[in-house]
Design a protein around this motif. Structure first.
Motif, PDB file in Angstrom:
ATOM      1  N   ILE A  46       0.823  -1.261  -0.048  1.00  0.00           N
ATOM      2  CA  ILE A  46       0.105   0.039   0.010  1.00  0.00           C
ATOM      3  C   ILE A  46       0.756   1.207  -0.058  1.00  0.00           C
ATOM      4  O   ILE A  46       0.714   2.212  -0.737  1.00  0.00           O
ATOM      5  CB  ILE A  46      -0.841   0.087   1.127  1.00  0.00           C
ATOM      6  N   VAL A  47       2.040   1.276   0.731  1.00  0.00           N
ATOM      7  CA  VAL A  47       2.970   2.263   0.908  1.00  0.00           C
ATOM      8  C   VAL A  47       3.476   2.637  -0.478  1.00  0.00           C
ATOM      9  O   VAL A  47       3.557   3.554  -0.708  1.00  0.00           O
ATOM     10  CB  VAL A  47       3.830   2.352   2.026  1.00  0.00           C
ATOM     11  N   VAL A  48       4.108   1.506  -0.805  1.00  0.00           N
ATOM     12  CA  VAL A  48       4.879   1.367  -2.185  1.00  0.00           C
ATOM     13  C   VAL A  48       3.952   2.061  -3.305  1.00  0.00           C
ATOM     14  O   VAL A  48       4.187   2.966  -4.085  1.00  0.00           O
ATOM     15  CB  VAL A  48       5.415   0.098  -2.617  1.00  0.00           C
ATOM     16  N   GLU A  49       2.437   1.548  -3.342  1.00  0.00           N
ATOM     17  CA  GLU A  49       1.926   1.978  -4.698  1.00  0.00           C
ATOM     18  C   GLU A  49       1.372   3.268  -4.305  1.00  0.00           C
ATOM     19  O   GLU A  49       1.357   4.023  -5.311  1.00  0.00           O
ATOM     20  CB  GLU A  49       0.476   1.349  -4.441  1.00  0.00           C
ATOM     21  N   LEU A  50       1.209   4.218  -3.007  1.00  0.00           N
ATOM     22  CA  LEU A  50       0.920   5.477  -2.898  1.00  0.00           C
ATOM     23  C   LEU A  50       1.915   6.174  -3.333  1.00  0.00           C
ATOM     24  O   LEU A  50       1.576   7.241  -3.915  1.00  0.00           O
ATOM     25  CB  LEU A  50       0.437   5.593  -1.177  1.00  0.00           C
ATOM     26  N   LEU A  51       3.076   5.959  -3.017  1.00  0.00           N
ATOM     27  CA  LEU A  51       4.321   6.755  -3.265  1.00  0.00           C
ATOM     28  C   LEU A  51       4.530   6.572  -4.873  1.00  0.00           C
ATOM     29  O   LEU A  51       5.074   7.872  -5.472  1.00  0.00           O
ATOM     30  CB  LEU A  51       5.458   6.042  -2.609  1.00  0.00           C
ATOM     31  N   LYS A 255       5.631  13.766   3.715  1.00  0.00           N
ATOM     32  CA  LYS A 255       4.895  13.468   4.908  1.00  0.00           C
ATOM     33  C   LYS A 255       3.340  13.711   4.736  1.00  0.00           C
ATOM     34  O   LYS A 255       2.426  12.938   5.256  1.00  0.00           O
ATOM     35  CB  LYS A 255       5.140  14.738   6.008  1.00  0.00           C
ATOM     36  N   THR A 256       3.007  14.707   3.865  1.00  0.00           N
ATOM     37  CA  THR A 256       1.425  14.914   3.238  1.00  0.00           C
ATOM     38  C   THR A 256       0.944  13.476   2.729  1.00  0.00           C
ATOM     39  O   THR A 256      -0.234  13.194   3.002  1.00  0.00           O
ATOM     40  CB  THR A 256       1.386  15.922   2.520  1.00  0.00           C
ATOM     41  N   ILE A 257       2.004  13.172   1.839  1.00  0.00           N
ATOM     42  CA  ILE A 257       1.336  11.849   1.209  1.00  0.00           C
ATOM     43  C   ILE A 257       1.206  10.505   2.100  1.00  0.00           C
ATOM     44  O   ILE A 257      -0.273  10.004   2.144  1.00  0.00           O
ATOM     45  CB  ILE A 257       2.200  11.319  -0.019  1.00  0.00           C
ATOM     46  N   LEU A 258       1.986  10.408   2.843  1.00  0.00           N
ATOM     47  CA  LEU A 258       2.097   9.494   3.891  1.00  0.00           C
ATOM     48  C   LEU A 258       0.809   9.420   4.811  1.00  0.00           C
ATOM     49  O   LEU A 258       0.161   8.478   5.279  1.00  0.00           O
ATOM     50  CB  LEU A 258       3.292   8.961   4.735  1.00  0.00           C
ATOM     51  N   THR A 259       0.532  10.722   5.382  1.00  0.00           N
ATOM     52  CA  THR A 259      -0.478  10.979   6.106  1.00  0.00           C
ATOM     53  C   THR A 259      -1.874  10.618   5.648  1.00  0.00           C
ATOM     54  O   THR A 259      -2.751  10.484   6.384  1.00  0.00           O
ATOM     55  CB  THR A 259      -0.611  12.500   6.652  1.00  0.00           C
ATOM     56  N   LYS A 260      -1.921  10.489   4.430  1.00  0.00           N
ATOM     57  CA  LYS A 260      -3.312  10.131   3.800  1.00  0.00           C
ATOM     58  C   LYS A 260      -3.850   8.843   4.223  1.00  0.00           C
ATOM     59  O   LYS A 260      -4.906   8.332   4.174  1.00  0.00           O
ATOM     60  CB  LYS A 260      -3.073  10.225   2.014  1.00  0.00           C
ATOM     61  N   LEU A 261      -2.609   8.075   4.772  1.00  0.00           N
ATOM     62  CA  LEU A 261      -3.314   6.645   5.179  1.00  0.00           C
ATOM     63  C   LEU A 261      -3.735   6.657   6.620  1.00  0.00           C
ATOM     64  O   LEU A 261      -4.272   5.704   7.064  1.00  0.00           O
ATOM     65  CB  LEU A 261      -2.096   5.891   5.116  1.00  0.00           C
ATOM     66  N   GLU A 262      -3.814   7.614   7.209  1.00  0.00           N
ATOM     67  CA  GLU A 262      -4.142   7.893   8.716  1.00  0.00           C
ATOM     68  C   GLU A 262      -5.649   7.499   8.619  1.00  0.00           C
ATOM     69  O   GLU A 262      -6.668   8.086   8.196  1.00  0.00           O
ATOM     70  CB  GLU A 262      -3.958   9.207   9.321  1.00  0.00           C
ATOM     71  N   LEU A 281      -5.819 -16.384  -1.898  1.00  0.00           N
ATOM     72  CA  LEU A 281      -4.451 -16.281  -2.550  1.00  0.00           C
ATOM     73  C   LEU A 281      -4.172 -15.344  -3.656  1.00  0.00           C
ATOM     74  O   LEU A 281      -3.593 -15.480  -4.604  1.00  0.00           O
ATOM     75  CB  LEU A 281      -4.251 -17.811  -3.357  1.00  0.00           C
ATOM     76  N   LEU A 282      -4.719 -14.181  -3.223  1.00  0.00           N
ATOM     77  CA  LEU A 282      -4.400 -13.070  -4.070  1.00  0.00           C
ATOM     78  C   LEU A 282      -2.933 -12.199  -3.777  1.00  0.00           C
ATOM     79  O   LEU A 282      -2.641 -12.356  -2.528  1.00  0.00           O
ATOM     80  CB  LEU A 282      -5.589 -11.816  -4.009  1.00  0.00           C
ATOM     81  N   GLU A 283      -2.376 -11.884  -4.477  1.00  0.00           N
ATOM     82  CA  GLU A 283      -0.902 -11.320  -4.410  1.00  0.00           C
ATOM     83  C   GLU A 283      -1.156  -9.984  -3.580  1.00  0.00           C
ATOM     84  O   GLU A 283      -2.234  -9.250  -3.876  1.00  0.00           O
ATOM     85  CB  GLU A 283      -0.231 -10.940  -5.622  1.00  0.00           C
ATOM     86  N   PRO A 284      -0.342  -9.741  -2.581  1.00  0.00           N
ATOM     87  CA  PRO A 284      -0.561  -8.535  -1.678  1.00  0.00           C
ATOM     88  C   PRO A 284      -0.395  -7.239  -2.645  1.00  0.00           C
ATOM     89  O   PRO A 284      -0.983  -6.226  -2.144  1.00  0.00           O
ATOM     90  CB  PRO A 284       0.569  -8.726  -0.761  1.00  0.00           C
ATOM     91  N   ALA A 285       0.331  -7.403  -3.673  1.00  0.00           N
ATOM     92  CA  ALA A 285       0.550  -6.160  -4.406  1.00  0.00           C
ATOM     93  C   ALA A 285      -0.875  -5.837  -5.206  1.00  0.00           C
ATOM     94  O   ALA A 285      -1.361  -4.655  -5.307  1.00  0.00           O
ATOM     95  CB  ALA A 285       1.465  -6.144  -5.380  1.00  0.00           C
ATOM     96  N   LEU A 286      -1.543  -6.780  -5.575  1.00  0.00           N
ATOM     97  CA  LEU A 286      -3.109  -6.569  -6.089  1.00  0.00           C
ATOM     98  C   LEU A 286      -3.978  -6.166  -5.014  1.00  0.00           C
ATOM     99  O   LEU A 286      -4.835  -5.363  -5.489  1.00  0.00           O
ATOM    100  CB  LEU A 286      -3.286  -8.025  -6.801  1.00  0.00           C
ATOM    101  N   ILE A 287      -3.815  -6.670  -4.008  1.00  0.00           N
ATOM    102  CA  ILE A 287      -4.931  -6.255  -2.980  1.00  0.00           C
ATOM    103  C   ILE A 287      -4.950  -4.941  -2.264  1.00  0.00           C
ATOM    104  O   ILE A 287      -5.586  -4.162  -2.324  1.00  0.00           O
ATOM    105  CB  ILE A 287      -4.604  -7.153  -1.686  1.00  0.00           C
ATOM    106  N   ALA A 288      -3.193  -4.515  -2.441  1.00  0.00           N
ATOM    107  CA  ALA A 288      -2.813  -3.111  -2.217  1.00  0.00           C
ATOM    108  C   ALA A 288      -3.382  -2.074  -3.129  1.00  0.00           C
ATOM    109  O   ALA A 288      -3.927  -1.056  -2.799  1.00  0.00           O
ATOM    110  CB  ALA A 288      -1.464  -2.927  -1.924  1.00  0.00           C
TER     111      ALA A 288
END
Length: 303
Positions: A46-51, A255-262, A281-288
């Protein structure tokens, strides 16, 4: 001789270019950790995809850091910029060597303050859930004994078999022995085993009660009843991400980007995503990616 000098100069030139490109690449790279559990893999992705959505940086996902200790060491060395799955209870005791704090808000404030002062790391607000040790029963057992909270087990505990995580059974402080003293009950028999086996044993009626994890996907898929820890025996394991102040200073927009997940992931949502990984059995990357797309990557709506 001139030919040899030309070759040497050319080699040195290539070497300098290689070094400079590596430095440039490093400055343009942000490293993010996941872990070995479904939950940590999903949070990391989730963090990787968001960034990747909001920046043009090279985001490197380190998904083999299996513990808070490994993530902490990597961050202190400067090899890791963002640790996506960190938990207050784990780091309060394990990393900071501080006493257990059972108030979730106080525990969060303590780790935020200590991480900033000791390590120059920013501990972000919670994703919105806490992955707690939780006593669970089937709906049938809950109805039979009228169970809603852990204290309700006391009257029947000597008739019931309990399944627990192998390490928790022997653990001091918040393990089985401390639990029996706090709640004043002991079970008929206790069966320590791998966490993955607990849930199947419970629904197969081989166990009456288990100690599981509140965000495990099988809680929802098996329709289990989580009993309230009414005496607040277990410390909070509130989940957040941690970033180095260095990477935040070098990338002011982070900081602004990551705070979106709060506050965006509650217990039920995390259960469902974990179940998608463990059972479907879905891939975590797909779920994110699906999670972020369903929220439009938390883009702010323009009037």
């Amino acid at each position: 001789m001139k030919k040899k000098m030309t070759v040497v100069i050319a080699f040195l030139g290539l070497f300098v270019i290689f070094i400079l490109s590596n430095v440039s690449n490093k400055e343009d790279t942000i490293t993010v950790s996941g872990g070995v559990t479904s939950e940590s893999q999903i949070l990391g992705n989730i963090v990787v995809e968001l960034l990747q959505h909001y920046t043009d940086k090279n985001i490197v996902f380190l998904n083999n850091l299996a513990s808070a200790n490994l993530m902490q060491a990597a961050m202190e060395r400067g090899d890791l910029d963002i640790a996506s799955p960190r938990y207050t209870g784990t780091d309060l005791v394990g990393t900071l060597n501080l006493p257990i704090e059972k108030n979730p808000d106080k525990a969060l404030k303590i780790v935020q303050k200590e991480f900033r002062e000791r390590y120059q790391f920013e501990w972000f607000p919670s994703y919105g859930f806490s992955n707690q040790f939780t006593f669970m029963v089937t709906k049938e057992t809950a109805k039979k004994y009228n169970l809603t909270k852990v204290s309700d087990l006391k009257e029947y505990a000597t008739e019931l078999n309990l399944g627990t995580d192998q390490t928790w059974y022997k653990r001091e402080g918040d393990g089985y022995h401390a639990f029996t003293e706090e709640y004043g009950m002991t079970f008929k028999r206790v069966f320590p085993m791998q966490v993955g086996l607990l849930y199947d044993a419970l629904v197969a009626d081989k166990l009456n009660v288990i100690l599981g994890y509140s965000t495990d996907g099988r809680v929802g898929s098996y329709d289990l009843v989580m009993l309230e820890d009414d005496l607040k025996f277990f410390p909070p394991y509130t989940s957040s991400l941690v970033a180095s102040e260095k990477v935040l200073k070098e990338n002011p927009e982070l900081k602004t980007i990551l705070t979106k997940l709060e506050g965006t992931i509650d217990t039920e949502t995390m259960q469902k995503m974990n179940n998608q990984s463990d059972s479907e059995l879905l891939e975590p990357a797909l779920i994110a990616r699906k999670f972020l797309e369903s929220h439009n990557y938390f883009e702010e709506e323009t009037p």
